[in-house]
Design a protein around this motif. Structure first.
Motif, mmCIF file in Angstrom:
data_model
loop_
_atom_site.group_PDB
_atom_site.id
_atom_site.type_symbol
_atom_site.label_atom_id
_atom_site.label_comp_id
_atom_site.label_asym_id
_atom_site.label_seq_id
_atom_site.Cartn_x
_atom_site.Cartn_y
_atom_site.Cartn_z
ATOM 1 N N THR A 180 0.833 -1.211 0.000
ATOM 2 C CA THR A 180 0.000 0.000 0.000
ATOM 3 C C THR A 180 0.864 1.255 0.000
ATOM 4 O O THR A 180 0.330 2.365 -0.069
ATOM 5 C CB THR A 180 -0.922 0.031 1.223
ATOM 6 O OG1 THR A 180 -0.118 0.077 2.413
ATOM 7 C CG2 THR A 180 -1.827 -1.188 1.247
ATOM 8 N N ALA A 181 2.183 1.065 0.089
ATOM 9 C CA ALA A 181 3.094 2.205 0.087
ATOM 10 C C ALA A 181 4.418 1.787 -0.532
ATOM 11 O O ALA A 181 4.816 0.626 -0.462
ATOM 12 C CB ALA A 181 3.308 2.722 1.502
ATOM 13 N N VAL A 182 5.105 2.767 -1.116
ATOM 14 C CA VAL A 182 6.363 2.523 -1.817
ATOM 15 C C VAL A 182 7.367 3.605 -1.441
ATOM 16 O O VAL A 182 7.041 4.799 -1.457
ATOM 17 C CB VAL A 182 6.141 2.537 -3.344
ATOM 18 C CG1 VAL A 182 7.453 2.632 -4.092
ATOM 19 C CG2 VAL A 182 5.377 1.291 -3.777
ATOM 20 N N ASP B 89 -4.736 4.671 -3.407
ATOM 21 C CA ASP B 89 -4.472 3.233 -3.487
ATOM 22 C C ASP B 89 -3.042 2.869 -3.095
ATOM 23 O O ASP B 89 -2.793 1.763 -2.612
ATOM 24 C CB ASP B 89 -4.758 2.725 -4.908
ATOM 25 C CG ASP B 89 -6.227 2.843 -5.262
ATOM 26 O OD1 ASP B 89 -7.053 2.353 -4.483
ATOM 27 O OD2 ASP B 89 -6.530 3.440 -6.310
ATOM 28 N N VAL B 90 -2.127 3.783 -3.337
ATOM 29 C CA VAL B 90 -0.729 3.521 -2.954
ATOM 30 C C VAL B 90 -0.044 4.856 -2.677
ATOM 31 O O VAL B 90 -0.141 5.798 -3.464
ATOM 32 C CB VAL B 90 0.020 2.715 -4.047
ATOM 33 C CG1 VAL B 90 0.006 3.431 -5.392
ATOM 34 C CG2 VAL B 90 1.455 2.427 -3.616
ATOM 35 N N SER B 91 0.605 4.945 -1.523
ATOM 36 C CA SER B 91 1.391 6.126 -1.179
ATOM 37 C C SER B 91 2.812 5.948 -1.700
ATOM 38 O O SER B 91 3.344 4.836 -1.711
ATOM 39 C CB SER B 91 1.414 6.326 0.338
ATOM 40 O OG SER B 91 0.172 6.800 0.821
ATOM 41 N N VAL B 92 3.426 7.063 -2.112
ATOM 42 C CA VAL B 92 4.761 6.994 -2.724
ATOM 43 C C VAL B 92 5.663 8.074 -2.125
ATOM 44 O O VAL B 92 5.271 9.234 -2.011
ATOM 45 C CB VAL B 92 4.678 7.183 -4.254
ATOM 46 C CG1 VAL B 92 6.077 7.120 -4.877
ATOM 47 C CG2 VAL B 92 3.768 6.134 -4.875
ATOM 48 N N VAL B 93 6.891 7.648 -1.759
ATOM 49 C CA VAL B 93 7.913 8.575 -1.259
ATOM 50 C C VAL B 93 9.137 8.482 -2.163
ATOM 51 O O VAL B 93 9.584 7.385 -2.508
ATOM 52 C CB VAL B 93 8.319 8.237 0.191
ATOM 53 C CG1 VAL B 93 9.380 9.234 0.697
ATOM 54 C CG2 VAL B 93 7.113 8.246 1.113
#
Length: 346
Positions: free
Chosen positions: A239-241, A266-270
């Motif tokens: 759910t995260a990248v 839908d997906v968190s991104v850093v």
């Protein structure tokens, strides 16, 4: 003056002084009064005179030039170059740039700088092995920027990459994400430290699940990572990248959005770096900021201390300089949000 090249003799005639005094003014050494200096500079402006710095270096025991290798197309290297120019100029040095491309090796870039008689060399994100770096450092002062080097003669100025990935994971964990992926940078400078930081942070909590996907440094590699991500089953998907860098993160985001997913719904991104594009309103990427300004300042200071015989804890003369490690900073924007209930359970 028509098409005739303006020389020091022309400036001397216009200012009513000797050529030797003109040379003294442009070399910035003692021997000319303030009034004479102003008269010479005014004459140079009127004649549009530019001193031939290459020719002057040929007759001097010092060139006061610093060579820089950088990867063409690497956005953060561009930010670093701006800082390096600023601080080199303030320290009385000129920069000579030599680019690394898919068809031009770093070794070739270094040879160009050696041929230019650079007094010291700055390697941005070097990929050369340690033994080769040590051989180079035996010839002249060398600073590796963005990459640690284990042995002594090579100066190091870098960001704490492991701490940066810990910041990413802690931020995402705090938002309720449990399945957090790393888009890995492979053998790129700093990648091993970022992997270590990711794994350290993930293993601090038994509720977190590690997922490592092949990433890279470019948008195309981020896009390929996104296709791998989309190939996972909905309940297997993180759910995260946390991406190796901003360009990889931006490529990832583009593809998952084209597939109908929402970032950050839908997906968190850093990302990592905080390049200019990361702050654009339509990108608004949460990222780990490297301090390009301070990295550049510390790099020039490390070399200048050695070349000019200065004294500091970074070393001087033939003393190996102490590594400089700079803490990163998390910059929160719109690409991260709390996990959904499904994401929190998985």
């Amino acid at each position: 003056m028509g098409s005739e090249r303006v020389t020091m003799e022309h400036v001397a005639a216009r200012a009513g002084v000797s050529r030797a005094l003109v040379s003294i003014v442009f070399r910035g050494v003692a021997g000319a009064s303030e009034a004479t200096r102003e008269r010479v500079l005014a004459a140079a402006r009127e004649l549009d005179y530019r001193p031939d710095t290459r020719a002057s270096r040929l007759g001097s025991s010092r060139t006061r030039t610093l060579g820089v290798t950088f990867s063409v197309g690497h956005a953060f290297h561009g930010d670093l170059l701006e800082s390096l120019y600023t601080h080199a100029d303030a320290a009385g040095y000129e920069l000579v740039l030599s680019g690394v491309t898919p068809s031009r090796s770093e070794a070739a870039a270094v040879e160009t700088l050696l041929a230019e008689r650079c007094e010291g060399i700055i390697l941005l994100g070097s990929s050369q092995d340690t033994a080769r770096l040590e051989r180079l450092a035996a010839r002249l002062p060398v600073v590796s920027v963005l990459r640690p080097v284990a042995r002594g003669e090579v100066g190091v100025v870098r960001t704490d990459d492991a701490a940066g990935l810990r910041l990413s994971v802690e931020h995402l964990h705090g938002l309720g994400h449990r399945r957090i992926a790393l888009l890995d940078g492979g053998r790129t400078a700093g990648a091993a430290e970022r992997r270590r930081g990711y794994r350290t942070a993930m293993r601090r909590s038994p509720t977190l699940t590690e997922v490592v996907l092949t990433g890279g440094v470019t948008e195309l590699e981020g896009a390929e990572a996104a296709r791998t991500f989309l190939g996972l089953g909905p309940r297997e998907r993180p759910t995260a990248v946390a991406a190796f860098n901003d360009r990889c993160a931006i490529g990832f985001v583009d593809v998952v959005r084209q597939a109908g997913l929402h970032v950050p719904g839908d997906v968190s991104v850093v990302g990592f770096d905080d390049i200019t594009e990361a702050g654009y309103p339509h990108v608004a990427l949460t990222t780990v900021r490297q301090d390009a300004e301070r990295l550049g300042a510390e790099t020039v200071r490390t070399l200048a201390d050695r070349l000019d015989g200065g004294s500091s804890d970074r070393g001087s003369g033939t003393t190996p300089p102490a590594p400089v490690v700079i803490e990163p900073e998390l910059v929160v924007r719109a690409s991260t949000a709390p996990a959904t209930r499904h994401g929190a359970r998985s």
